[in-house]
Design a protein around this motif. Structure first.
Motif, PDB file in Angstrom:
ATOM      1  N   THR A   2       0.839  -1.193   0.000  1.00 57.30           N
ATOM      2  CA  THR A   2       0.000   0.000   0.000  1.00 57.30           C
ATOM      3  C   THR A   2       0.874   1.243   0.000  1.00 57.30           C
ATOM      4  O   THR A   2       1.954   1.269   0.580  1.00 57.30           O
ATOM      5  N   THR A   3       0.378   2.259  -0.679  1.00 58.44           N
ATOM      6  CA  THR A   3       1.104   3.526  -0.690  1.00 58.44           C
ATOM      7  C   THR A   3       0.676   4.350   0.516  1.00 58.44           C
ATOM      8  O   THR A   3      -0.492   4.324   0.914  1.00 58.44           O
ATOM      9  N   LEU A   5      -0.635   7.299   2.771  1.00 55.37           N
ATOM     10  CA  LEU A   5      -1.619   8.342   2.505  1.00 55.37           C
ATOM     11  C   LEU A   5      -1.007   9.714   2.739  1.00 55.37           C
ATOM     12  O   LEU A   5      -0.178   9.896   3.626  1.00 55.37           O
ATOM     13  N   SER A 116     -15.811   2.914   4.511  1.00 52.71           N
ATOM     14  CA  SER A 116     -15.719   1.633   3.813  1.00 52.71           C
ATOM     15  C   SER A 116     -14.811   1.733   2.593  1.00 52.71           C
ATOM     16  O   SER A 116     -13.997   0.839   2.336  1.00 52.71           O
ATOM     17  N   TYR A 117     -14.944   2.811   1.852  1.00 49.14           N
ATOM     18  CA  TYR A 117     -14.130   3.001   0.650  1.00 49.14           C
ATOM     19  C   TYR A 117     -12.649   3.020   0.998  1.00 49.14           C
ATOM     20  O   TYR A 117     -11.847   2.313   0.390  1.00 49.14           O
ATOM     21  N   TYR A 118     -12.276   3.802   1.997  1.00 45.77           N
ATOM     22  CA  TYR A 118     -10.864   3.886   2.351  1.00 45.77           C
ATOM     23  C   TYR A 118     -10.372   2.651   3.088  1.00 45.77           C
ATOM     24  O   TYR A 118      -9.202   2.281   2.972  1.00 45.77           O
ATOM     25  N   ARG A 119     -11.237   1.967   3.799  1.00 50.39           N
ATOM     26  CA  ARG A 119     -10.841   0.753   4.503  1.00 50.39           C
ATOM     27  C   ARG A 119     -10.547  -0.353   3.499  1.00 50.39           C
ATOM     28  O   ARG A 119      -9.607  -1.116   3.703  1.00 50.39           O
ATOM     29  N   THR A 120     -11.317  -0.440   2.439  1.00 49.17           N
ATOM     30  CA  THR A 120     -11.091  -1.503   1.452  1.00 49.17           C
ATOM     31  C   THR A 120      -9.926  -1.183   0.517  1.00 49.17           C
ATOM     32  O   THR A 120      -9.391  -2.085  -0.119  1.00 49.17           O
ATOM     33  N   ARG A 121      -9.523   0.062   0.442  1.00 47.50           N
ATOM     34  CA  ARG A 121      -8.383   0.448  -0.414  1.00 47.50           C
ATOM     35  C   ARG A 121      -7.052   0.219   0.271  1.00 47.50           C
ATOM     36  O   ARG A 121      -6.039   0.124  -0.394  1.00 47.50           O
ATOM     37  N   SER A 122      -7.039   0.193   1.596  1.00 46.35           N
ATOM     38  CA  SER A 122      -5.742   0.039   2.279  1.00 46.35           C
ATOM     39  C   SER A 122      -5.467  -1.384   2.669  1.00 46.35           C
ATOM     40  O   SER A 122      -6.194  -2.260   2.503  1.00 46.35           O
TER      41      SER A 122
END
Length: 122
Positions: A2-3, A5, A116-122
């Motif tokens: 992961t990059t 933030l 949810s969006y940021y939790r699933t991206r990381s």
């Protein structure tokens, strides 16, 4: 991998998590208020004012909290959140009318969607 933030995104996520906590507290308060205002006698109203938010808090702590007692699939966590927040939103609809209900429901949906969006991206 992961990059990391950017600081602005991290700050936004921190504010969103803070809002989520405030919404959770508000949901418990709304359930207590709703229980207290039921016209089922003083003792019955007090019992409902305690048991409604207590039941929601136990359900949340067991399945939906960040450090929940039981690990369940994310879709099931969202279902628990829907039950708790949906109950609180309906309580607000009964207590305060449509506009507060809409504001609360929209805020909960946007807050949960962003988390949810940021939790699933990381």
């Amino acid at each position: 991998m992961t990059t990391p933030l950017r600081p602005a995104v991290r700050a936004f996520l921190l504010v969103n998590e803070g809002l989520a906590f405030l919404l959770e507290l508000l949901a418990l308060g709304l359930l207590a208020w709703w229980g207290y205002t039921r016209d089922i006698g003083t003792a019955g109203s007090l019992v409902l004012a305690v048991t409604a938010p207590l039941g929601a808090a136990v359900l949340w702590g067991m399945f939906a909290a960040p450090k929940a007692r039981f690990t369940i699939p994310y879709a099931a966590q969202l279902a628990v959140k829907t039950v708790v927040f949906g109950g609180a939103a309906l309580a607000l609809l009964v207590l305060g009318g449509r506009l507060p209900f809409v504001w609360f429901a929209v805020t909960v949906v946007l807050n949960t969607a962003l988390a949810s969006y940021y939790r699933t991206r990381s």
